[in-house]
Design a protein around this motif. Structure first.
Motif, PDB file in Angstrom:
ATOM      1  N   VAL A 155      33.703  38.506  32.485  1.00  0.00           N
ATOM      2  CA  VAL A 155      35.145  38.243  32.427  1.00  0.00           C
ATOM      3  C   VAL A 155      35.848  39.187  33.388  1.00  0.00           C
ATOM      4  N   GLY A 156      36.448  38.622  34.438  1.00  0.00           N
ATOM      5  CA  GLY A 156      37.129  39.430  35.442  1.00  0.00           C
ATOM      6  C   GLY A 156      38.623  39.453  35.252  1.00  0.00           C
ATOM      7  N   ASP A 157      39.345  39.823  36.323  1.00  0.00           N
ATOM      8  CA  ASP A 157      40.796  39.959  36.250  1.00  0.00           C
ATOM      9  C   ASP A 157      41.536  38.653  36.478  1.00  0.00           C
ATOM     10  N   SER A 158      40.967  37.746  37.224  1.00  0.00           N
ATOM     11  CA  SER A 158      41.674  36.539  37.616  1.00  0.00           C
ATOM     12  C   SER A 158      41.933  35.630  36.428  1.00  0.00           C
ATOM     13  N   THR A 159      43.140  35.061  36.370  1.00  0.00           N
ATOM     14  CA  THR A 159      43.468  34.123  35.306  1.00  0.00           C
ATOM     15  C   THR A 159      42.676  32.828  35.456  1.00  0.00           C
ATOM     16  N   GLY A 160      42.219  32.523  36.688  1.00  0.00           N
ATOM     17  CA  GLY A 160      41.420  31.319  36.889  1.00  0.00           C
ATOM     18  C   GLY A 160      40.000  31.460  36.404  1.00  0.00           C
ATOM     19  N   GLY A 161      39.621  32.678  35.983  1.00  0.00           N
ATOM     20  CA  GLY A 161      38.264  32.913  35.532  1.00  0.00           C
ATOM     21  C   GLY A 161      37.916  32.256  34.214  1.00  0.00           C
ATOM     22  N   THR A 162      38.899  31.635  33.552  1.00  0.00           N
ATOM     23  CA  THR A 162      38.590  30.947  32.297  1.00  0.00           C
ATOM     24  C   THR A 162      37.629  29.783  32.525  1.00  0.00           C
ATOM     25  N   ALA A 219      40.436  46.195  28.240  1.00  0.00           N
ATOM     26  CA  ALA A 219      39.258  45.353  28.450  1.00  0.00           C
ATOM     27  C   ALA A 219      39.000  44.476  27.228  1.00  0.00           C
ATOM     28  N   SER A 220      39.142  45.061  26.032  1.00  0.00           N
ATOM     29  CA  SER A 220      38.940  44.293  24.802  1.00  0.00           C
ATOM     30  C   SER A 220      39.981  43.186  24.675  1.00  0.00           C
ATOM     31  N   ALA A 221      41.228  43.493  25.052  1.00  0.00           N
ATOM     32  CA  ALA A 221      42.287  42.493  24.991  1.00  0.00           C
ATOM     33  C   ALA A 221      42.012  41.355  25.973  1.00  0.00           C
ATOM     34  N   LYS A 222      41.491  41.699  27.153  1.00  0.00           N
ATOM     35  CA  LYS A 222      41.151  40.681  28.148  1.00  0.00           C
ATOM     36  C   LYS A 222      40.043  39.756  27.625  1.00  0.00           C
ATOM     37  N   LEU A 223      39.087  40.323  26.924  1.00  0.00           N
ATOM     38  CA  LEU A 223      38.022  39.509  26.332  1.00  0.00           C
ATOM     39  C   LEU A 223      38.589  38.579  25.270  1.00  0.00           C
ATOM     40  N   ASP A 224      39.490  39.082  24.444  1.00  0.00           N
ATOM     41  CA  ASP A 224      40.108  38.236  23.419  1.00  0.00           C
ATOM     42  C   ASP A 224      40.839  37.057  24.050  1.00  0.00           C
ATOM     43  N   ASP A 225      41.597  37.319  25.120  1.00  0.00           N
ATOM     44  CA  ASP A 225      42.332  36.247  25.797  1.00  0.00           C
ATOM     45  C   ASP A 225      41.385  35.203  26.381  1.00  0.00           C
ATOM     46  N   ALA A 226      40.313  35.683  27.006  1.00  0.00           N
ATOM     47  CA  ALA A 226      39.379  34.774  27.668  1.00  0.00           C
ATOM     48  C   ALA A 226      38.637  33.886  26.679  1.00  0.00           C
ATOM     49  N   LEU A 227      38.406  34.390  25.473  1.00  0.00           N
ATOM     50  CA  LEU A 227      37.611  33.649  24.490  1.00  0.00           C
ATOM     51  C   LEU A 227      38.447  32.819  23.527  1.00  0.00           C
ATOM     52  N   ARG A 228      39.750  32.860  23.682  1.00  0.00           N
ATOM     53  CA  ARG A 228      40.606  32.127  22.746  1.00  0.00           C
ATOM     54  C   ARG A 228      40.329  30.627  22.790  1.00  0.00           C
ATOM     55  N   GLU A 229      40.187  30.077  24.007  1.00  0.00           N
ATOM     56  CA  GLU A 229      39.920  28.638  24.125  1.00  0.00           C
ATOM     57  C   GLU A 229      38.535  28.281  23.616  1.00  0.00           C
ATOM     58  N   VAL A 239      29.672  33.651  19.229  1.00  0.00           N
ATOM     59  CA  VAL A 239      30.290  34.395  20.331  1.00  0.00           C
ATOM     60  C   VAL A 239      30.387  35.872  19.985  1.00  0.00           C
ATOM     61  N   SER A 240      30.006  36.710  20.941  1.00  0.00           N
ATOM     62  CA  SER A 240      30.199  38.154  20.810  1.00  0.00           C
ATOM     63  C   SER A 240      30.833  38.662  22.091  1.00  0.00           C
ATOM     64  N   ARG A 241      31.375  39.881  22.047  1.00  0.00           N
ATOM     65  CA  ARG A 241      32.033  40.442  23.224  1.00  0.00           C
ATOM     66  C   ARG A 241      31.654  41.902  23.389  1.00  0.00           C
ATOM     67  N   ARG A 242      31.619  42.338  24.646  1.00  0.00           N
ATOM     68  CA  ARG A 242      31.249  43.727  24.939  1.00  0.00           C
ATOM     69  C   ARG A 242      32.125  44.253  26.063  1.00  0.00           C
ATOM     70  N   ALA A 243      32.839  45.333  25.789  1.00  0.00           N
ATOM     71  CA  ALA A 243      33.584  46.062  26.818  1.00  0.00           C
ATOM     72  C   ALA A 243      32.760  47.286  27.180  1.00  0.00           C
ATOM     73  N   VAL A 244      32.316  47.352  28.435  1.00  0.00           N
ATOM     74  CA  VAL A 244      31.356  48.381  28.849  1.00  0.00           C
ATOM     75  C   VAL A 244      31.940  49.186  29.998  1.00  0.00           C
ATOM     76  N   GLU A 245      31.859  50.495  29.909  1.00  0.00           N
ATOM     77  CA  GLU A 245      32.348  51.342  30.982  1.00  0.00           C
ATOM     78  C   GLU A 245      31.351  51.362  32.143  1.00  0.00           C
ATOM     79  N   GLY A 246      31.861  51.165  33.354  1.00  0.00           N
ATOM     80  CA  GLY A 246      31.009  51.225  34.532  1.00  0.00           C
ATOM     81  C   GLY A 246      31.429  50.225  35.584  1.00  0.00           C
ATOM     82  N   PRO A 247      30.827  50.274  36.777  1.00  0.00           N
ATOM     83  CA  PRO A 247      31.112  49.289  37.834  1.00  0.00           C
ATOM     84  C   PRO A 247      30.718  47.897  37.364  1.00  0.00           C
ATOM     85  N   ALA A 248      31.540  46.900  37.680  1.00  0.00           N
ATOM     86  CA  ALA A 248      31.313  45.544  37.165  1.00  0.00           C
ATOM     87  C   ALA A 248      29.944  45.001  37.552  1.00  0.00           C
ATOM     88  N   HIS A 249      29.527  45.216  38.801  1.00  0.00           N
ATOM     89  CA  HIS A 249      28.249  44.644  39.227  1.00  0.00           C
ATOM     90  C   HIS A 249      27.082  45.273  38.463  1.00  0.00           C
TER      91      HIS A 249
END
Length: 299
Positions: A155-162, A219-229, A239-249
């Motif tokens: 889950v990235g920053d872009s709103t189109g990532g849904t 990051a957790s809020a972004k995951l919640d938004d992305a998984l709402r649909e 469904v589970s979610r993980r907010a992890v510290e570190g470089p995205a790649h």
């Protein structure tokens, strides 16, 4: 009419394995399968009637490739509708033109070798960076049945990532697998000479603690938004979610070790004809421990 799953074939062992992958996928989703072989033989050999023994060697070979791949596909699952054709163009152009009328493009199987940066072929990389439909780069034969029963989506920053999240949810639902959404976050970096939150006179220490935890909470809020649909459209998916510290790649490469498929989004800017992939998707396509799906969205 259902859009077909399109797979490029060239007769190699890699493309034959891609046919096996695609048949499993088409059967899961109830989709037709279209096999395409790019063969520019007509540009180099005089065009002759497509009957008789004097057909050009390039035409004969191209037709044999698609016929053998179609036979392999039907033997694997006779219930899937299979079509096959030869296109007089290069492989990249052929697959990109098929993209707008495809459920997804399957470009083949990523190889393995000592030079990690050369694991992905130029055709797969270019198609993944330019196609207007999802592009899937597969793993090895042992990955066909899956081993972890899990789809991971970044889950990235872009709103189109849904679109990537929805694609991942459909894949998880079709397989009966779990879905894990992963979001990377980084702590803010303070300059040595600049005052930190703790050193600001009169500031409530609790506010400083809240500020330090803000990136993870965001990051957790972004995951919640992305998984709402997903909760509405695919209620059966675990469904589970993980907010992890570190470089995205790095976070997603680590996550691929515990997945059977990893899904990421990629931006497509209108009117831009170069490679549009992004560093995270690029790293996954080369180094992921499992198959990768790149889902484009327009900016």
């Amino acid at each position: 009419m259902e859009l077909p799953l399109v797979v490029g074939v060239d007769g190699s062992e890699s493309s034959l394995l891609a046919v096996d992958w695609a048949m499993v996928e088409a059967a899961r989703h109830g989709l037709p399968l279209r096999l395409v072989h790019a063969s520019p033989w007509e540009r180099y050999e005089r065009v002759r009637p497509s009957f008789g023994a004097d057909r050009p060697a390039g035409e004969v070979m191209a037709q044999n490739i698609v016929a053998s791949c179609a036979e392999r596909a039907q033997l694997r699952d006779p219930h899937v509708k299979v079509s096959a054709n030869v296109v007089a163009a290069d492989a990249v152009s052929t697959l990109l033109r098929a993209g707008p009328e495809a459920f997804a493009l399957d470009t083949g199987v990523r190889g393995r070798g000592e030079v990690a940066g050369l694991l992905l072929g130029s055709v797969s990389l270019t198609v993944a960076a330019r196609a207007m439909c999802p592009v899937v780069v597969r793993g090895e034969e042992r990955d066909l049945g899956g081993s972890t029963g899990r789809v991971v989506v970044g889950v990235g920053d872009s709103t189109g990532g849904t679109g990537a999240v929805r694609f991942a949810a459909r894949e998880a639902e079709a397989r009966g697998w779990a879905l894990t959404a992963v979001r990377a976050w980084r702590s803010p970096v303070h300059e040595p000479d600049s005052p930190t939150a703790e050193s600001v006179p009169g500031e409530d220490p609790r506010l400083a603690a809240d500020a330090a935890g803000a990136p993870e909470e965001q990051a957790s809020a972004k995951l919640d938004d992305a998984l709402r649909e997903v909760a509405r459209e695919s209620p059966e998916v675990d469904v589970s979610r993980r907010a992890v510290e570190g470089p995205a790649h790095r976070v997603l490469l680590d996550a691929s070790a515990d997945a059977d498929l990893i899904v990421v989004g990629a931006q497509r800017r209108h009117g831009h004809f170069g490679l549009q992939l992004g560093s995270v998707a690029h790293a996954l396509l080369h180094h992921s421990a499992c198959p990768v799906a790149v889902v484009p969205h327009r900016v």
